[in-house]
Design an enzyme around this catalytic site. Structure first.
Site, PDB file in Angstrom:
ATOM      1  N   ASP A 393       0.835  -1.190   0.000  1.00 49.49           N
ATOM      2  CA  ASP A 393       0.000   0.000   0.000  1.00 49.49           C
ATOM      3  C   ASP A 393       0.876   1.249   0.000  1.00 49.49           C
ATOM      4  OD1 ASP A 393      -2.715   1.285   0.524  1.00 49.49           O
ATOM      5  OD2 ASP A 393      -1.601   1.980   2.272  1.00 49.49           O
ATOM      6  N   GLU A 429       1.710  -0.419  -5.068  1.00 49.30           N
ATOM      7  CA  GLU A 429       0.780   0.657  -5.373  1.00 49.30           C
ATOM      8  C   GLU A 429       1.670   1.879  -5.562  1.00 49.30           C
ATOM      9  OE1 GLU A 429      -3.359   2.559  -3.694  1.00 49.30           O
ATOM     10  OE2 GLU A 429      -1.762   2.169  -2.248  1.00 49.30           O
TER      11      GLU A 429
END
Length: 754
Positions: A393, A429
């Site tokens: 993330d 990401e």
């Protein structure tokens, strides 16, 4: 700035709670006396149960706390009575000690002593019980109506709000916070003997993003006590759906122990997604059916083994960029009280946090001990918990050196050379919320990336909003403009149209505006840039024409995704037509808004969507031309001039530069199955069928001339998204050079026949 006298007053008010008993039993605070710890060892970090050569069983505790003045290990019995044990040994900034007789299942935490000086970043407060960053399991949760004021290191209700975080709170937090659990994680050698990791090559992968709780919470064929748990995901009924669909990997939304934000708890909500980590080694206790005193570890491992036995890899969505402790006004749960300056990025005004994540804090990954925490955690999940990869993330935040994103940063360098981590699937990401944080296409070889430019292009094409087809051409063929450097391959692009964050696929064709009122934030949260089209009506409707168009658009989107070069990622439930009722930020909706509705499989219109998705995945697995391991060259590989990739207009002619820049709603993509790069398992050249995909986003049918020799003699229709039932009619053959009618808003996939 508060005065010293003001701080002394607060300290005196809470002094009894700090110096006196600390655990509540029948409303009375009491503490059991502690015994001195043996010296123990500084390695490994965390709580490690062992039996010494002298036959003495116990647990070694080791905690990095670089700036601390003293550390107390706190043990809790089943009634919550606390005993404190001072760790007197300090080796290389690690406080350690061995306690004989401390067995697996023991709950514990730390109290760390040091100077309270928020202006220089020092926030030590021994009144606060802290979770071990290396805890293998966590027991307990926060109250259902909000975090107690005692959980904060500062006096939360201090009247002068501008200095609230500078006044130390002396009240004991132990009754209000979860505790770490000692786990016997040195498992027998044969524990993983029956585990066979699938090791699916990247090019062959189909990823399925799911939420452990939401995936099985309403599944009728899973026992109620197992629904929403690791054991529920391991149940044959859950695995059967995955294998029938044909996915090769599940990407689990965060399963690290996480905390719920106070503002959500006070509104009667919870952090459902879990992007609020507080324990990087512990499986989230709320997903365990078997217990939270260490049983969650074994249950997670059993889930991994069950998925592996079905040929499915397990990828974890991990959140190492920030923690649940938020900014200076956030709670004190772990790292903030262990060494705030050592773990977090601070601004030049050290009272404030540098926030590249939008969550209040950012881990200072450049610090060796922080980098070690992350890599130790990653290796643990691979070697001891059996997982096969990670999706990071806000990975750009991890790649920041001092302030800028640096692709030579310590984090990326360590991953690249680690003999364990460089062998697993790594997905970035590739952005964060800070300046210069958008890094799509920039991560180094070894990494794959979520490709949001693919998402945007496909959404825009099917709502007929692209100015031309240049972007679509790149995205369908593997995004060579982003990834054809440094020896990277097309599978560096993880193609997705939806993810947990945003509309579901069904909502993408049903809503033009977000509808997040249930989140309690006045519909201000969530993105306003949805690139969606509601097909003529906002939300659910009884108009069958609109409903039919939406189903067709869903078929178009899924077909485009599964025919594109790169690694496709589906979101759980999109193959069933799952809806979140227009909520594009359901992070706090632990209810029917987010859970899969398994009743959709009983509805013929949605079951047909599932069958199409499974058929497309099977087609992808069967044909290597649809999952290429190398980028297309666009050059002829044989005397007849046939190229590996060619693009055609509706006139049946190859596209020119002018065609790429012209407004268009139709694109023909020819994929040659001759001389595909690579060799099969016998060392022979890879040969496959050739295909022509025709994508037409226009609102009216279009005449499309099928390319003649050398491209083909005949074509056979394999997929036609204008039809509800794909197997309702036999495959249709057409002669090359003839014009066929492509229905409005449809994809035709045609196999080349000799």
């Amino acid at each position: 700035m508060s005065s010293a006298a003001e701080q002394e007053t607060v300290a005196e008010q809470g002094a009894a709670g700090q110096r006196g008993p600390v655990a509540a039993v029948n409303g009375v605070q009491r503490r059991a006396p502690g015994m001195p710890a043996w010296p123990g060892a500084p390695m490994p970090l965390g709580a490690r149960f062992r039996v010494g050569p002298d036959g003495v069983a116990g647990t070694n505790f080791a905690l990095w706390a670089g700036g601390a003045e003293a550390v107390d290990l706190c043990l809790f019995d089943d009634e919550g009575v606390e005993s404190r044990h001072r760790l007197t040994e300090l080796t290389h900034e690690i406080w350690h000690g061995f306690l004989p007789g401390v067995m697996p299942g023991q709950r514990y935490g730390y109290r760390v002593h040091g100077r309270w000086d928020p202006w220089t970043g020092g926030r030590w407060n021994p009144a606060k019980l802290l979770l071990d960053p290396y805890a293998r399991a966590v027991d307990g949760d926060y109250g259902p109506f909000g975090m107690s004021p005692e959980v904060y290191g500062h006096v939360r209700d201090w009247p002068q709000q501008q200095v609230a975080d500078t006044v130390r709170d002396e009240r004991d937090s132990a009754p209000y916070v979860p505790k770490g659990v000692v786990v016997h994680d040195e498992a027998p050698d044969d524990e993983w003997m029956d585990d066979r990791r699938p090791k699916t090559p990247w090019a062959d992968s189909v990823i399925y993003e799911l939420h452990v709780r939401g995936f099985t919470r309403t599944h009728p064929d899973i026992p109620e006590e197992l629904r929403g748990t690791y054991a529920g995901l391991a149940h044959p009924a859950a695995i059967e759906h995955l294998t029938r669909l044909g996915v090769t990997a599940v990407e689990l939304l965060p399963v690290h122990q996480f905390a719920h934000e106070d503002h959500l708890l006070r509104r009667g909500l919870k952090n459902y997604w879990g992007y609020n980590s507080i324990g990087y080694f512990a499986p989230h206790a709320g997903y365990a059916a078997s217990g939270t005193r260490g049983q969650q570890v074994g249950e997670f491992k059993a889930m991994v083994r069950a998925l592996h036995a079905a040929g499915i890899e397990v990828v974890l969505d991990v959140v190492y960029n920030h923690t649940a402790e938020a900014g200076e006004l956030g709670p004190m749960l772990s790292l903030k009280g262990i060494d705030n300056r050592g773990y977090y990025r601070l601004q030049s005004d050290a009272r404030r946090y540098a926030d590249y994540t939008g969550c209040g804090n950012t881990l200072h990954v450049v610090q060796p001990h922080v980098l070690r925490l992350i890599t130790d955690s990653l290796r643990y999940w691979v070697t001891e918990m059996g997982v096969d990869g990670f999706r990071f993330d806000l990975a750009a935040a991890l790649a920041r050196s001092m302030h800028d994103v640096d692709m030579l940063s310590p984090f990326l360098a360590v991953i690249a050379q680690d003999p364990v981590l460089r062998r697993v699937k790594l997905i970035a990401e590739p952005w964060d919320v800070g300046t210069g944080g958008y890094q799509v296409g920039a991560f180094p070889p070894l990494w794959t990336e979520w490709n949001d430019r693919y998402r945007n292009a496909v959404r825009d094409f099917w709502r007929h909003a692209l100015p031309d087809v240049r972007e679509m051409g790149y995205r369908l063929s593997g995004s060579s403009d982003l990834y054809a450097w440094g020896g990277r391959r097309p599978y560096a692009s993880v193609n997705f149209i939806t993810a947990h964050d945003g509309f579901t696929l069904r909502d993408l064709v049903s809503y033009e505006r977000k509808h997040n009122e249930a989140n309690g934030e006045g519909n201000r949260d969530g993105s306003n840039d949805n690139r969606s089209w509601n097909c003529g009506a906002e939300g659910e409707t009884d108009d069958e024409r609109v409903r039919a168009l939406r189903r067709r658009q869903l078929r178009n989107l899924l077909t485009t995704l599964l025919l594109s070069t790169g690694v496709p990622m589906l979101v759980a439930g999109d193959e069933l037509g799952r809806t979140q009722r227009g909520n594009n930020n359901a992070y706090c909706q632990d209810n029917e808004i987010s859970w899969l509705d398994w009743g959709l499989l009983d509805d013929p219109e949605w079951r047909a969507l599932f069958e199409l998705t499974a058929r497309l995945i099977k087609l992808r697995h069967r044909h290597p031309v649809l999952r290429r391991r190398a980028f297309f060259s666009g050059r002829a590989h044989s005397a007849d001039g046939l190229r590996d990739l060619a693009w055609f207009t509706p006139r049946g002619t190859e596209m020119t530069e002018r065609d790429w820049y012209a407004p268009a709603a139709t694109l023909g993509m020819y994929l040659s199955g001759r001389d595909i790069p690579g060799r099969d398992e016998r060392g022979a050249p890879i040969l496959d069928d050739s295909f022509l995909a025709v994508l037409h986003a226009g609102e009216r049918p279009v005449s499309f001339v099928l390319p003649g020799p050398p491209w083909a003699e005949r074509y056979e229709v394999v997929v036609d998204t204008s039809r509800e039932e794909q197997d309702a009619a036999p495959e249709t053959a057409h002669r090359a050079g003839t014009a066929i009618t492509v229905p409005a808003r449809a994809v035709l996939l045609l196999r080349v026949c000799s």
